[in-house]
Design a protein around this motif. Structure first.
Motif, mmCIF file in Angstrom:
data_model
loop_
_atom_site.group_PDB
_atom_site.id
_atom_site.type_symbol
_atom_site.label_atom_id
_atom_site.label_comp_id
_atom_site.label_asym_id
_atom_site.label_seq_id
_atom_site.Cartn_x
_atom_site.Cartn_y
_atom_site.Cartn_z
ATOM 1 N N VAL A 199 0.847 -1.224 -0.095
ATOM 2 C CA VAL A 199 0.000 0.063 -0.041
ATOM 3 C C VAL A 199 1.025 1.139 -0.057
ATOM 4 O O VAL A 199 0.500 2.278 -0.860
ATOM 5 N N VAL A 200 1.803 1.260 1.001
ATOM 6 C CA VAL A 200 2.881 2.226 1.018
ATOM 7 C C VAL A 200 3.585 2.547 -0.329
ATOM 8 O O VAL A 200 3.736 3.730 -0.904
ATOM 9 N N GLU A 201 4.072 1.397 -0.982
ATOM 10 C CA GLU A 201 4.589 1.484 -2.355
ATOM 11 C C GLU A 201 3.589 2.087 -3.486
ATOM 12 O O GLU A 201 4.181 3.059 -4.190
ATOM 13 N N GLU A 213 5.306 11.475 4.358
ATOM 14 C CA GLU A 213 5.802 10.045 4.549
ATOM 15 C C GLU A 213 4.802 9.287 5.327
ATOM 16 O O GLU A 213 4.033 9.839 5.898
ATOM 17 N N VAL A 214 4.787 7.923 4.890
ATOM 18 C CA VAL A 214 3.587 7.080 5.470
ATOM 19 C C VAL A 214 4.145 6.109 6.390
ATOM 20 O O VAL A 214 5.270 5.440 6.054
ATOM 21 N N LEU A 215 4.260 6.047 7.483
ATOM 22 C CA LEU A 215 4.856 5.305 8.777
ATOM 23 C C LEU A 215 3.866 4.137 8.967
ATOM 24 O O LEU A 215 2.727 4.226 9.379
ATOM 25 N N ILE A 216 4.519 2.980 8.992
ATOM 26 C CA ILE A 216 3.922 1.838 9.547
ATOM 27 C C ILE A 216 4.503 1.521 10.902
ATOM 28 O O ILE A 216 5.716 1.187 10.997
ATOM 29 N N ASN A 217 3.809 1.642 11.985
ATOM 30 C CA ASN A 217 4.300 1.553 13.313
ATOM 31 C C ASN A 217 4.211 0.241 13.869
ATOM 32 O O ASN A 217 4.338 0.277 15.113
ATOM 33 N N ASP A 218 3.865 -0.871 13.128
ATOM 34 C CA ASP A 218 3.944 -1.993 13.818
ATOM 35 C C ASP A 218 4.531 -3.067 12.763
ATOM 36 O O ASP A 218 4.879 -2.900 11.718
ATOM 37 N N SER A 219 5.202 -4.177 13.364
ATOM 38 C CA SER A 219 5.906 -5.087 12.633
ATOM 39 C C SER A 219 5.724 -6.471 12.969
ATOM 40 O O SER A 219 6.415 -7.667 12.526
ATOM 41 N N LYS A 220 4.392 -6.697 13.893
ATOM 42 C CA LYS A 220 4.387 -8.195 14.492
ATOM 43 C C LYS A 220 3.694 -8.945 13.378
ATOM 44 O O LYS A 220 3.107 -8.413 12.428
ATOM 45 N N SER A 221 3.803 -10.123 13.689
ATOM 46 C CA SER A 221 3.248 -11.356 12.757
ATOM 47 C C SER A 221 1.747 -11.336 12.806
ATOM 48 O O SER A 221 1.506 -12.116 13.608
ATOM 49 N N THR A 222 1.065 -10.713 12.085
ATOM 50 C CA THR A 222 -0.458 -10.724 12.006
ATOM 51 C C THR A 222 -0.901 -11.033 10.709
ATOM 52 O O THR A 222 -0.258 -10.379 9.722
ATOM 53 N N TYR A 223 -1.934 -11.972 10.624
ATOM 54 C CA TYR A 223 -2.417 -12.343 9.437
ATOM 55 C C TYR A 223 -3.835 -12.205 9.154
ATOM 56 O O TYR A 223 -4.609 -12.169 10.134
ATOM 57 N N LEU A 224 -4.216 -12.073 7.870
ATOM 58 C CA LEU A 224 -5.328 -11.896 7.550
ATOM 59 C C LEU A 224 -5.858 -13.161 6.499
ATOM 60 O O LEU A 224 -5.095 -13.626 5.652
ATOM 61 N N VAL A 225 -7.017 -13.487 6.439
ATOM 62 C CA VAL A 225 -7.839 -14.115 5.507
ATOM 63 C C VAL A 225 -8.551 -13.313 4.638
ATOM 64 O O VAL A 225 -9.635 -12.883 4.739
ATOM 65 N N SER A 246 -4.430 15.953 2.925
ATOM 66 C CA SER A 246 -3.294 16.412 3.903
ATOM 67 C C SER A 246 -2.345 17.479 3.436
ATOM 68 O O SER A 246 -2.147 17.625 2.240
ATOM 69 N N SER A 247 -1.845 18.356 4.129
ATOM 70 C CA SER A 247 -1.040 19.615 3.791
ATOM 71 C C SER A 247 0.471 18.830 3.351
ATOM 72 O O SER A 247 0.619 17.876 3.924
ATOM 73 N N ASP A 248 1.154 19.490 2.641
ATOM 74 C CA ASP A 248 2.769 19.080 2.219
ATOM 75 C C ASP A 248 3.238 18.923 3.408
ATOM 76 O O ASP A 248 3.220 19.730 4.414
ATOM 77 N N GLY A 249 4.137 17.838 3.457
ATOM 78 C CA GLY A 249 5.063 17.863 4.738
ATOM 79 C C GLY A 249 4.569 16.987 5.927
ATOM 80 O O GLY A 249 5.214 16.513 6.903
ATOM 81 N N GLN A 250 3.311 16.696 5.866
ATOM 82 C CA GLN A 250 2.597 15.983 7.034
ATOM 83 C C GLN A 250 2.861 14.374 6.843
ATOM 84 O O GLN A 250 3.343 13.889 5.747
ATOM 85 N N LYS A 251 2.665 13.903 7.728
ATOM 86 C CA LYS A 251 2.748 12.250 8.037
ATOM 87 C C LYS A 251 1.656 11.590 8.133
ATOM 88 O O LYS A 251 0.487 11.997 8.644
ATOM 89 N N ILE A 252 1.614 10.343 7.628
ATOM 90 C CA ILE A 252 0.300 9.501 7.819
ATOM 91 C C ILE A 252 0.897 8.312 8.629
ATOM 92 O O ILE A 252 1.794 7.765 8.299
ATOM 93 N N THR A 263 -9.268 -8.257 13.123
ATOM 94 C CA THR A 263 -7.940 -7.456 12.909
ATOM 95 C C THR A 263 -8.455 -6.251 12.550
ATOM 96 O O THR A 263 -8.922 -5.869 11.608
ATOM 97 N N LYS A 264 -7.783 -5.313 13.250
ATOM 98 C CA LYS A 264 -8.082 -3.707 13.075
ATOM 99 C C LYS A 264 -6.897 -3.040 12.437
ATOM 100 O O LYS A 264 -5.786 -3.178 12.998
ATOM 101 N N ILE A 265 -7.069 -2.424 11.313
ATOM 102 C CA ILE A 265 -6.003 -1.484 10.681
ATOM 103 C C ILE A 265 -6.407 -0.028 11.015
ATOM 104 O O ILE A 265 -7.553 0.389 10.533
ATOM 105 N N ILE A 266 -5.401 0.729 11.510
ATOM 106 C CA ILE A 266 -5.790 1.981 11.907
ATOM 107 C C ILE A 266 -4.931 2.910 11.013
ATOM 108 O O ILE A 266 -3.688 2.780 10.886
ATOM 109 N N ILE A 267 -5.589 3.786 10.069
ATOM 110 C CA ILE A 267 -5.016 4.609 9.282
ATOM 111 C C ILE A 267 -5.154 6.113 9.891
ATOM 112 O O ILE A 267 -6.592 6.522 9.677
ATOM 113 N N GLU A 268 -4.302 6.825 10.075
ATOM 114 C CA GLU A 268 -4.385 8.287 10.777
ATOM 115 C C GLU A 268 -3.701 9.306 10.156
ATOM 116 O O GLU A 268 -2.443 9.107 9.883
ATOM 117 N N ASP A 269 -4.496 10.224 9.570
ATOM 118 C CA ASP A 269 -3.846 11.445 9.302
ATOM 119 C C ASP A 269 -3.986 12.729 9.907
ATOM 120 O O ASP A 269 -4.778 12.540 10.953
#
Length: 281
Positions: A199-201, A213-225, A246-252, A263-269
């Motif tokens: 998604v980030v790519e 910049e889009v930051l993924i704040n987790d790296s744990k092994s979680t799976y979805l079907v 979002s404005s220029d220079g902000q993060k997500i 499993t909950k995916i949280i996207i915050e801008d």
């Protein structure tokens, strides 16, 4: 008969006495009453049969009218009361069928409206980058003295605009596939981290343009079907909207967590947010 002849020798008439005549009258009346009652009973049965057939015929006519209304795509059928009997059951089933058809018809109209709005929205989004590309190409062709730096800037901008046009055209193709029911989902066990990396790519070019910049704040092994390709598609659309609003220079920030149910995916801008009247959608 012998007793009557014997009594007749002594002048006694057993046929014409008052008692005998009275008994005959009573018996005649009884016969008449029995006849009248029997006739009345038969007439009552005939009348009930006629009324029953008229009632069933009325029901059949109502069913015919219901079918005619359904054929005309008029699903506003009403049933006054529930009754027993095969014809009443048939009428009830027709009513249920009309409700289902009405629901399907409403859903179809909603789907067509959504598709029409989506096509209109994407068509509108295509006009802006196409117009920009045309203007920049005209400037490149007409301005012979344009500096190399300016030309590179125009070419880079054209590249990004054509990328967006390509993305929107792909969206149109996807919509047409959805409308034609040509989409099939292949559910497999996939890593949430792998999904989010793609998604980030997908939004990396758009992020570069806005210095975001889009930051993924987790790296744990979680799976979805799920169907990985379409899951990435859905999440990419959400993150893309976050970048655009979002404005220029902000993060997500993106994070995810798992519980016993889902499993909950949280996207915050940190952009302009969603209007209150649109949140319900």
């Amino acid at each position: 008969e012998l007793s009557s002849n014997f009594l007749a020798r002594y002048g006694i008439n057993t046929f014409d006495t008052e008692i005998v005549l009275a008994n005959k009258i009573i018996k005649n009346k009884e016969y008449i009453m029995i006849f009248v009652l029997g006739l009345g009973y038969l007439l009552g049965i005939v009348l009930l049969v006629i009324l029953y057939h008229q009632r069933e015929e009325k029901k059949l006519k109502n069913i015919t009218k219901m079918i005619q209304k359904i054929n005309k795509r008029d699903y506003s059928l009403e049933i006054d009361k529930n009754e027993e009997g095969e014809i009443s059951c048939l009428q009830n089933e027709l009513y249920k069928t009309a409700l289902v058809l009405n629901e399907q018809n409403n859903n179809l109209l909603k789907d067509k409206t959504i598709l029409k709005d989506s096509l209109s929205d994407i068509s509108h989004q295509l006009k802006t980058p196409l117009t920009s590309v045309n203007i920049m190409l005209e400037n490149l062709l007409d301005s012979e003295k344009m500096s190399e730096e300016k030309k590179k800037e125009f070419i880079k901008d054209i590249y990004h605009k054509t990328s967006k046009i390509n993305f929107l055209i792909l969206e149109l193709l996807k919509l047409s596939r959805f409308d034609a029911d040509a989409i099939t989902f292949e559910k497999k066990k996939v890593s949430v981290k792998d999904i989010l990396d793609e998604v980030v790519e997908n939004v990396s070019v758009l992020c570069d343009l806005k210095n975001m910049e889009v930051l993924i704040n987790d790296s744990k092994s979680t799976y979805l079907v799920c169907d990985k390709r379409w899951q990435i598609e859905a999440l990419t659309n959400i993150v893309k909207n976050c970048v655009e609003h979002s404005s220029d220079g902000q993060k997500i920030n993106i994070s995810y967590e798992e519980n016993s149910l889902f499993t909950k995916i949280i996207i915050e801008d940190f952009g302009c947010g969603i209007n209150k009247e649109d949140i319900k959608h």
